[in-house]
Design a protein around this motif. Structure first.
Motif, mmCIF file in Angstrom:
data_model
loop_
_atom_site.group_PDB
_atom_site.id
_atom_site.type_symbol
_atom_site.label_atom_id
_atom_site.label_comp_id
_atom_site.label_asym_id
_atom_site.label_seq_id
_atom_site.Cartn_x
_atom_site.Cartn_y
_atom_site.Cartn_z
ATOM 1 N N ILE A 400 0.803 -1.186 -0.242
ATOM 2 C CA ILE A 400 -0.033 0.025 0.052
ATOM 3 C C ILE A 400 1.148 1.314 -0.033
ATOM 4 O O ILE A 400 0.518 2.453 -0.692
ATOM 5 C CB ILE A 400 -0.828 -0.041 1.387
ATOM 6 C CG1 ILE A 400 -1.795 -1.275 1.498
ATOM 7 C CG2 ILE A 400 -1.831 1.213 1.389
ATOM 8 C CD1 ILE A 400 -2.260 -1.624 2.792
ATOM 9 N N THR A 445 -7.508 8.135 -2.480
ATOM 10 C CA THR A 445 -8.452 7.187 -2.409
ATOM 11 C C THR A 445 -8.591 6.513 -3.618
ATOM 12 O O THR A 445 -8.700 5.376 -3.696
ATOM 13 C CB THR A 445 -9.627 7.620 -1.649
ATOM 14 O OG1 THR A 445 -9.296 8.326 -0.549
ATOM 15 C CG2 THR A 445 -10.767 6.694 -1.610
ATOM 16 N N CYS A 448 -5.936 4.443 -4.819
ATOM 17 C CA CYS A 448 -5.939 3.100 -4.105
ATOM 18 C C CYS A 448 -6.981 2.065 -4.663
ATOM 19 O O CYS A 448 -7.022 0.864 -5.017
ATOM 20 C CB CYS A 448 -5.965 3.187 -2.457
ATOM 21 S SG CYS A 448 -4.622 4.052 -1.816
ATOM 22 N N ALA A 449 -8.043 2.591 -4.749
ATOM 23 C CA ALA A 449 -9.404 2.060 -5.740
ATOM 24 C C ALA A 449 -8.804 1.377 -6.968
ATOM 25 O O ALA A 449 -9.105 0.259 -7.284
ATOM 26 C CB ALA A 449 -10.294 2.743 -5.756
ATOM 27 N N HIS A 454 -10.303 -4.322 -2.530
ATOM 28 C CA HIS A 454 -10.791 -3.538 -1.427
ATOM 29 C C HIS A 454 -10.468 -3.476 -0.115
ATOM 30 O O HIS A 454 -10.477 -2.542 0.620
ATOM 31 C CB HIS A 454 -12.382 -4.026 -1.587
ATOM 32 C CG HIS A 454 -13.464 -3.273 -0.726
ATOM 33 N ND1 HIS A 454 -13.781 -2.128 -0.944
ATOM 34 C CD2 HIS A 454 -13.821 -3.743 0.427
ATOM 35 C CE1 HIS A 454 -14.490 -1.699 0.397
ATOM 36 N NE2 HIS A 454 -14.675 -2.697 1.055
ATOM 37 N N ARG A 457 -7.386 -1.260 0.725
ATOM 38 C CA ARG A 457 -7.499 0.076 0.718
ATOM 39 C C ARG A 457 -7.670 0.866 2.315
ATOM 40 O O ARG A 457 -8.423 0.296 2.999
ATOM 41 C CB ARG A 457 -8.695 0.382 0.006
ATOM 42 C CG ARG A 457 -8.588 -0.010 -1.357
ATOM 43 C CD ARG A 457 -9.901 0.213 -1.975
ATOM 44 N NE ARG A 457 -9.939 -0.621 -3.445
ATOM 45 C CZ ARG A 457 -10.922 -0.909 -4.118
ATOM 46 N NH1 ARG A 457 -12.088 -0.401 -3.855
ATOM 47 N NH2 ARG A 457 -11.074 -1.566 -5.230
#
Length: 491
Positions: A400, A445, A448-449, A454, A457
């Motif tokens: 991430i 956001t 990350c999507a 899912h 995130r």
């Protein structure tokens, strides 16, 4: 190689060749030996002998290196002390290491922290006394006591003997392809094993020289590169991030640099590419830890460098990936990284149980999670203690963090797990903007999507002026977890 006698060997081979320098001046090999002999005589005069521990609470300076060799000349041990530690932390390290002497920047000799005798570094003898201690050669003698940063608990003393540092430096000379023409620019702190081993012992063993810089300053770093003409340096991702984010009109001459080494924490692949494209200096990402005398893997100097990996094992070391039962995993399958080689520490000082948990049948269990590819390149996915478990799904923060760091407005990212009644843990991200930019959390956001499943995130993205670091420049996730409940409300 016996490091206690390395100054003697260098002085015999090339007495007038350069050895080390700092802002106050430079020493040839012969001058370094003279200073080492003088310092050893001083320490001996103060009662230091075989098995004693000398604590060095010093900034980066020539005297640190002089005292390192002088202490080893007497068969004694060095424990570096971070000058930024609190008095309580210093007293704890001095007590745990049973230090006989503390060398400090200023002050006068006498009772020091915790009742330990103190020597002001500017009082150190610079001319040899009548007695010149003969270097004591003992590969099993303790050379360094390196205290861990303490982000996972009370700092522990990592015991590195002369066989450890000898093996690690020899490996470094081979892996980095160093020779007498090289010049290493030291910018990392000397209280850390990386600064000592990678930036001092390894180049000196190769016949190369060392340029000691003070505290890293992005405003003057490239001035040093242009004036001193180093061939390599070692730094942490934070430093490379700062340098890569300098104004566009900063266009230094980096032609002397063969490479830069990036270690101490995983770096986003995008950072390595961005730095190299801008400055024309290849970055070799590596991996290691104090318990392994600093380094275990490195992307090759000559050979494929694979962004996103920390390279292949140093010559003489072995790496395996194992599950919780110790079963070796195949290529591409994540598990704990374990390491074996002559660089693996003797153990933790006074902590046999901790040592037995970490070193099993000669294998050092790192607590890091990663996987190997078919060619032996290691990819790290996180610390086992940093792993986030959300609804039974394992999430490794580095994946991430790399996504977030790919946004042009983000200088650095840190991801932690936060307790949640429904999921057990949820993902929270901290991001630091690049200079003169503004982070749009909605854009992050959306990023990350697009790039993450899912469950991976972040539920919250917190923008901060600076992400907390520990003393050696690693992101301090313990601090982030501790402060999150009060800081998250601002996001």
């Amino acid at each position: 190689m016996d490091f206690a006698s390395l100054p003697d060997l260098r002085a015999d081979l090339d007495p007038h060749g350069p050895a080390i320098s700092d802002a106050t001046g430079s020493l040839t090999n012969a001058q370094l030996l003279a200073r080492v002999r003088a310092a050893a005589g001083h320490l001996q005069h103060l009662g230091i002998g075989p098995g004693d521990v000398v604590a060095l609470k010093l900034t980066n300076r020539v005297e640190f290196v002089v005292l390192l060799f002088a202490t080893w000349r007497l068969g004694a041990t060095v424990t570096p002390v971070n000058p930024a530690l609190t008095e309580i932390e210093v007293v704890r390290q001095l007590g745990d290491s049973a230090a006989r002497l503390l060398v400090v920047e200023d002050g006068c000799a006498g009772a020091g922290d915790g009742g330990v005798a103190t020597l002001a570094v500017d009082e150190l003898f610079q001319e040899a006394t009548e007695t010149d201690p003969t270097p004591r050669a003992d590969s099993s003698a303790l050379a360094l006591l390196i205290y861990t940063s303490g982000t996972t608990g009370v700092p522990k003393g990592v015991m590195l003997d002369h066989a450890n540092i000898d093996a690690m430096a020899e490996m470094g000379v081979q892996a980095l392809q160093l020779g007498p023409a090289d010049r290493c620019l030291l910018i990392l702190p000397l209280f850390h094993v990386n600064g000592i081993v990678v930036s001092v012992l390894t180049p000196l063993l190769a016949g190369a020289s060392v340029i000691i810089a003070g505290r890293f300053d992005p405003r003057t770093f490239f001035d040093l590169v242009e004036s001193k003409r180093p061939t390599y340096f070692s730094a942490v991702p934070t430093i490379y991030n700062i340098l890569a984010a300098l104004p566009d009109d900063v266009r230094p001459d980096t032609s002397s640099l063969r490479f830069g080494i990036c270690g101490a924490a995983p770096a986003p692949p995008e950072l390595l590419t961005r730095f190299e494209d801008r400055y024309g200096c290849p970055l070799l990402e590596g991996y290691g830890l104090s318990e392994g005398t600093c380094a275990t893997t490195l992307n090759p100097v000559a050979g494929p460098r694979r962004a996103g990996t920390v390279g292949i094992a140093f010559p003489g070391q072995e790496i395996r990936i194992v599950d919780e039962n110790g079963t070796e995993m195949g290529p591409g399958v994540p598990g704990e990284v374990v390491v074996r080689g002559p660089n693996v520490m003797r153990g933790y000082l006074g902590r046999p149980d901790d040592t037995a948990r970490v070193v099993v049948d000669g294998w050092l269990h790192t607590g890091d999670v990663g996987h190997l590819d078919a060619e032996g390149y290691l990819t790290l996915v996180g610390r086992s203690k940093d792993m986030i478990i959300r609804g039974g799904e394992n999430i490794y923060p580095k994946e991430i963090e790399d996504v977030l760091a790919g946004d042009p407005t983000v200088l650095e990212a840190a991801v932690i797990g936060v307790p949640d009644d429904k999921w057990g843990e949820v993902v929270v991200a901290y991001v630091q903007p690049r200079p003169d930019t503004r982070v749009d959390t909605a854009s992050l956001t959306a990023l990350c999507a697009r790039k993450l499943s899912h469950y991976k995130r972040p539920t919250t993205i917190v923008v901060v002026d600076a992400i907390a670091k520990n003393a050696v420049g690693k992101i301090d996730k313990t601090s982030l977890r501790t402060t999150h409940p009060t800081t998250a409300a601002a996001s």
